[in-house]
Design a protein around this motif. Sequence first.
Motif, mmCIF file in Angstrom:
data_model
loop_
_atom_site.group_PDB
_atom_site.id
_atom_site.type_symbol
_atom_site.label_atom_id
_atom_site.label_comp_id
_atom_site.label_asym_id
_atom_site.label_seq_id
_atom_site.Cartn_x
_atom_site.Cartn_y
_atom_site.Cartn_z
ATOM 1 N N PHE A 35 -41.674 -13.564 -13.129
ATOM 2 C CA PHE A 35 -41.581 -13.367 -11.563
ATOM 3 C C PHE A 35 -41.354 -11.906 -11.336
ATOM 4 O O PHE A 35 -40.076 -11.857 -12.274
ATOM 5 C CB PHE A 35 -40.626 -14.395 -11.203
ATOM 6 C CG PHE A 35 -41.172 -15.536 -10.665
ATOM 7 C CD1 PHE A 35 -41.740 -16.394 -9.304
ATOM 8 C CD2 PHE A 35 -40.837 -16.105 -11.555
ATOM 9 C CE1 PHE A 35 -41.660 -17.087 -9.762
ATOM 10 C CE2 PHE A 35 -41.700 -17.784 -11.937
ATOM 11 C CZ PHE A 35 -42.355 -18.119 -9.788
ATOM 12 N N ILE A 36 -41.611 -11.129 -10.501
ATOM 13 C CA ILE A 36 -40.615 -9.625 -10.780
ATOM 14 C C ILE A 36 -39.541 -9.526 -9.855
ATOM 15 O O ILE A 36 -39.496 -9.981 -8.365
ATOM 16 C CB ILE A 36 -41.812 -9.085 -10.045
ATOM 17 C CG1 ILE A 36 -43.262 -8.730 -11.358
ATOM 18 C CG2 ILE A 36 -41.591 -7.029 -9.925
ATOM 19 C CD1 ILE A 36 -43.127 -8.762 -12.542
ATOM 20 N N ALA A 37 -38.749 -10.053 -10.306
ATOM 21 C CA ALA A 37 -37.604 -9.918 -9.992
ATOM 22 C C ALA A 37 -36.714 -9.783 -8.767
ATOM 23 O O ALA A 37 -36.194 -8.971 -7.573
ATOM 24 C CB ALA A 37 -36.507 -9.199 -10.594
ATOM 25 N N GLU A 38 -37.902 -7.313 -8.661
ATOM 26 C CA GLU A 38 -37.369 -7.056 -7.614
ATOM 27 C C GLU A 38 -38.180 -7.144 -6.018
ATOM 28 O O GLU A 38 -37.916 -6.446 -5.010
ATOM 29 C CB GLU A 38 -38.048 -5.423 -8.060
ATOM 30 C CG GLU A 38 -36.907 -4.815 -9.091
ATOM 31 C CD GLU A 38 -37.316 -5.331 -10.503
ATOM 32 O OE1 GLU A 38 -38.880 -5.971 -10.904
ATOM 33 O OE2 GLU A 38 -36.865 -5.366 -11.425
ATOM 34 N N MET A 39 -39.014 -7.918 -6.314
ATOM 35 C CA MET A 39 -40.095 -8.152 -4.973
ATOM 36 C C MET A 39 -40.480 -9.774 -5.166
ATOM 37 O O MET A 39 -40.613 -10.434 -4.377
ATOM 38 C CB MET A 39 -41.311 -7.593 -5.767
ATOM 39 C CG MET A 39 -41.582 -5.819 -5.483
ATOM 40 S SD MET A 39 -42.925 -5.441 -5.979
ATOM 41 C CE MET A 39 -43.651 -6.066 -7.656
ATOM 42 N N SER A 40 -39.850 -10.534 -5.938
ATOM 43 C CA SER A 40 -39.514 -12.160 -5.694
ATOM 44 C C SER A 40 -38.636 -13.101 -5.122
ATOM 45 O O SER A 40 -37.500 -12.318 -4.854
ATOM 46 C CB SER A 40 -39.750 -12.816 -7.336
ATOM 47 O OG SER A 40 -41.139 -12.490 -7.152
ATOM 48 N N GLY A 41 -39.180 -13.742 -4.314
ATOM 49 C CA GLY A 41 -37.596 -14.751 -3.586
ATOM 50 C C GLY A 41 -37.477 -14.115 -2.163
ATOM 51 O O GLY A 41 -36.654 -14.643 -1.740
ATOM 52 N N VAL A 42 -38.756 -13.618 -1.471
ATOM 53 C CA VAL A 42 -37.944 -12.354 -0.387
ATOM 54 C C VAL A 42 -38.634 -14.168 0.762
ATOM 55 O O VAL A 42 -39.708 -14.492 0.989
ATOM 56 C CB VAL A 42 -38.949 -12.222 0.145
ATOM 57 C CG1 VAL A 42 -39.066 -11.395 2.111
ATOM 58 C CG2 VAL A 42 -38.774 -10.885 -0.184
ATOM 59 N N HIS A 43 -37.399 -14.530 1.953
ATOM 60 C CA HIS A 43 -37.801 -16.074 2.351
ATOM 61 C C HIS A 43 -37.680 -15.434 3.527
ATOM 62 O O HIS A 43 -36.941 -14.488 4.609
ATOM 63 C CB HIS A 43 -36.736 -16.335 2.422
ATOM 64 C CG HIS A 43 -36.902 -18.448 3.166
ATOM 65 N ND1 HIS A 43 -35.806 -18.634 3.408
ATOM 66 C CD2 HIS A 43 -38.038 -18.952 3.268
ATOM 67 C CE1 HIS A 43 -35.820 -20.127 3.978
ATOM 68 N NE2 HIS A 43 -37.266 -20.026 3.940
ATOM 69 N N ASN A 44 -39.091 -15.834 4.767
ATOM 70 C CA ASN A 44 -38.788 -15.081 6.657
ATOM 71 C C ASN A 44 -38.813 -16.439 7.129
ATOM 72 O O ASN A 44 -39.341 -17.367 6.599
ATOM 73 C CB ASN A 44 -40.425 -14.945 5.989
ATOM 74 C CG ASN A 44 -40.656 -14.717 7.227
ATOM 75 O OD1 ASN A 44 -40.039 -14.980 8.209
ATOM 76 N ND2 ASN A 44 -41.596 -12.999 8.067
ATOM 77 N N GLU A 45 -37.530 -16.510 7.048
ATOM 78 C CA GLU A 45 -37.252 -18.082 8.407
ATOM 79 C C GLU A 45 -37.506 -18.303 8.927
ATOM 80 O O GLU A 45 -38.676 -19.462 9.044
ATOM 81 C CB GLU A 45 -35.796 -17.663 8.262
ATOM 82 C CG GLU A 45 -34.791 -18.019 6.576
ATOM 83 C CD GLU A 45 -33.215 -18.363 7.122
ATOM 84 O OE1 GLU A 45 -33.277 -18.943 7.748
ATOM 85 O OE2 GLU A 45 -31.877 -17.970 6.690
ATOM 86 N N LYS A 46 -38.258 -17.007 9.631
ATOM 87 C CA LYS A 46 -38.773 -17.749 11.566
ATOM 88 C C LYS A 46 -40.266 -18.035 11.384
ATOM 89 O O LYS A 46 -40.647 -18.571 11.761
ATOM 90 C CB LYS A 46 -39.288 -16.017 12.168
ATOM 91 C CG LYS A 46 -37.887 -15.731 12.886
ATOM 92 C CD LYS A 46 -37.882 -14.048 13.955
ATOM 93 C CE LYS A 46 -36.825 -14.286 15.236
ATOM 94 N NZ LYS A 46 -37.082 -13.599 16.334
ATOM 95 N N ALA A 47 -40.888 -16.780 10.108
ATOM 96 C CA ALA A 47 -41.791 -17.828 9.560
ATOM 97 C C ALA A 47 -42.913 -18.927 8.940
ATOM 98 O O ALA A 47 -43.266 -19.873 8.502
ATOM 99 C CB ALA A 47 -42.881 -16.297 9.111
ATOM 100 N N GLY A 48 -41.086 -18.742 8.220
ATOM 101 C CA GLY A 48 -41.297 -20.630 7.532
ATOM 102 C C GLY A 48 -41.992 -20.515 6.145
ATOM 103 O O GLY A 48 -42.592 -20.962 5.530
ATOM 104 N N PHE A 49 -42.327 -18.923 5.321
ATOM 105 C CA PHE A 49 -42.462 -19.108 4.479
ATOM 106 C C PHE A 49 -41.498 -17.940 3.132
ATOM 107 O O PHE A 49 -40.621 -17.536 3.487
ATOM 108 C CB PHE A 49 -44.192 -18.038 4.204
ATOM 109 C CG PHE A 49 -43.934 -17.211 4.948
ATOM 110 C CD1 PHE A 49 -43.496 -16.111 3.578
ATOM 111 C CD2 PHE A 49 -44.219 -16.145 5.870
ATOM 112 C CE1 PHE A 49 -43.866 -14.126 4.179
ATOM 113 C CE2 PHE A 49 -44.014 -14.945 6.283
ATOM 114 C CZ PHE A 49 -44.007 -14.291 5.136
ATOM 115 N N TRP A 50 -41.892 -18.151 1.818
ATOM 116 C CA TRP A 50 -41.169 -17.635 1.024
ATOM 117 C C TRP A 50 -42.712 -16.214 0.185
ATOM 118 O O TRP A 50 -43.575 -17.025 -0.099
ATOM 119 C CB TRP A 50 -40.900 -18.927 -0.313
ATOM 120 C CG TRP A 50 -39.755 -19.541 -0.211
ATOM 121 C CD1 TRP A 50 -39.810 -20.447 0.671
ATOM 122 C CD2 TRP A 50 -38.526 -18.678 -0.560
ATOM 123 N NE1 TRP A 50 -37.794 -20.921 1.048
ATOM 124 C CE2 TRP A 50 -37.964 -20.043 -0.059
ATOM 125 C CE3 TRP A 50 -37.369 -18.162 -0.847
ATOM 126 C CZ2 TRP A 50 -36.458 -19.878 0.065
ATOM 127 C CZ3 TRP A 50 -36.493 -17.947 -1.488
ATOM 128 C CH2 TRP A 50 -35.904 -19.247 -0.555
#
Length: 112
Positions: A35-50
Motif C-alpha cells: 500500500f502506498i501510504a501517501e495515496m491510500s486510505g482515502v475515504h469518500n463518505e458521501k459516495a461510500g467508497f474507499w
Amino acid sequence: MNKEQEKEEKEIIEMEKVIVKQIKNTFEDVKRIEFIAEMSGVHNEKAGFWSFVVNITTPNGVRDTGNIIYKADENKITSYGPISKDFDDIITPGKTIDLVEVIFSDGSKGGL
C-alpha cells in the motif's frame, strides 16, 4: 499523534486487510501487495467508497501501481485501474489461494 489520528490510522489498516482479501478473491497469482501510504486510505463518505493505491507483485516479479476502489456497503472492489500503463498487464482475473506478503501503509508487514 492524537487519539483521532490513531483511530483513523487503525481504521485504514483494517480496511487495507479487507482490500487484501478482496484483491486475493479478484486476481490470481498475487505474491505481494504494498500500500502506498501517501495515496491510500482515502475515504469518500458521501459516495461510500474507499480508494487505495497499491503495488501488486506477480510470480514474474512484475509490479506496478494501481488504484483500487472499494465500496464498503457492497463489500467488493467496484473498480480498479492503472495509474501507470503496466498495471492491467500484470494482473489476471481469478483467485489467489496462497499466502500474500503485505506491506501496509503504516510500514508494518504481514501475510494474509
